[in-house]
Design an enzyme around this catalytic site. Structure first.
Site, mmCIF file in Angstrom:
data_model
loop_
_atom_site.group_PDB
_atom_site.id
_atom_site.type_symbol
_atom_site.label_atom_id
_atom_site.label_comp_id
_atom_site.label_asym_id
_atom_site.label_seq_id
_atom_site.Cartn_x
_atom_site.Cartn_y
_atom_site.Cartn_z
ATOM 1 N N GLY A 1 42.696 36.829 41.479
ATOM 2 C CA GLY A 1 42.417 37.025 40.063
ATOM 3 C C GLY A 1 41.904 38.424 39.819
ATOM 4 C CD GLN B 1 37.716 42.373 39.184
ATOM 5 O OE1 GLN B 1 38.377 41.456 38.725
ATOM 6 N NE2 GLN B 1 37.493 42.513 40.474
ATOM 7 C CG HIS C 1 35.434 35.325 40.758
ATOM 8 N ND1 HIS C 1 34.831 35.491 41.986
ATOM 9 C CD2 HIS C 1 35.863 36.562 40.383
ATOM 10 C CE1 HIS C 1 34.869 36.774 42.320
ATOM 11 N NE2 HIS C 1 35.501 37.441 41.368
ATOM 12 C CD GLU C 2 39.054 36.913 38.357
ATOM 13 O OE1 GLU C 2 38.670 37.992 37.869
ATOM 14 O OE2 GLU C 2 39.140 36.710 39.589
ATOM 15 C CG HIS D 1 34.798 39.904 37.120
ATOM 16 N ND1 HIS D 1 34.088 40.905 37.731
ATOM 17 C CD2 HIS D 1 35.525 39.299 38.101
ATOM 18 C CE1 HIS D 1 34.369 40.908 39.035
ATOM 19 N NE2 HIS D 1 35.238 39.942 39.282
ATOM 20 C CB CYS E 1 34.982 40.060 44.152
ATOM 21 S SG CYS E 1 35.184 40.909 42.573
ATOM 22 C CG LEU E 2 41.051 41.966 44.159
ATOM 23 C CD1 LEU E 2 42.195 42.143 43.172
ATOM 24 C CD2 LEU E 2 41.536 42.152 45.588
HETATM 25 CO CO CO Z 1 36.019 39.429 41.141
#
Ligand code: CO
Length: 159
Positions: A46, A51, A130-131, A134, A88-89
């Site tokens: 995701g 991000q 999670h997204e 953010h 997480c990216l």
């Molecule tokens: Co993340």
């Protein structure tokens, strides 16, 4: 389509509360396409717009079969709790155990501005939470009850 640069760790944009999308512009469609491409290229599950440095309420996520996108997502109800490993990216190489609701119902808009209702559990419910976090400037490290040790990471890499 184009890859976007993924903001990392203590980049301040990751801590800002993102703004709702009010206008469905060509730039928004471009952002959605770029986010999907960036997520896939980075091998993530995701990605949220902050991000890639855009403080707007836009997320993309996927399972093995499909890529999903959601604009102005809201979790309307949730139940159950499950603990699982998340990364997480924006935090390459970092993983932790994170408790999340097991089952969530959410709403949001698709790229045409039409309302979508979702009822998801397990992996997709986790990714969605999670997204959406953010968009509030909340990162998985805030919710992690424990981070994995280097030895555990090595094991995870080999599995
Ligand atoms: Co993340």
């Amino acid at each position: 389509m184009a890859l976007r640069h993924i903001r990392k760790r203590d980049d301040l944009v990751l801590r800002r509360k993102a703004e709702p999308v009010r206008r469905f512009t060509p730039q928004l469609l471009q952002l959605l396409d770029d986010m999907a491409e960036t997520m896939i290229e980075a091998d993530g599950a995701g990605l949220a717009a902050p991000q890639v440095g855009i403080s707007k309420r836009v997320i993309v996520y996927r399972d093995e079969n499909d890529v999903f996108e959601l604009i102005n997502p809201v979790i309307v109800s949730s139940r159950g709790t499950a603990v699982d490993i998340e990364g997480c990216l924006s935090f390459p190489g970092l993983y932790g155990e994170v408790p999340r609701a097991e089952h969530v119902q959410a709403t949001g808009l698709n790229r045409e501005g039409k309302e979508i209702r979702l009822d998801v559990k397990g992996f997709l419910a986790r990714v969605l939470q999670h997204e959406i976090d953010h968009l509030e400037g909340i990162l998985f490290v805030d919710r992690a009850t424990r981070l994995l040790t280097p030895a555990e990471l090595e094991k995870l890499r080999q599995s």
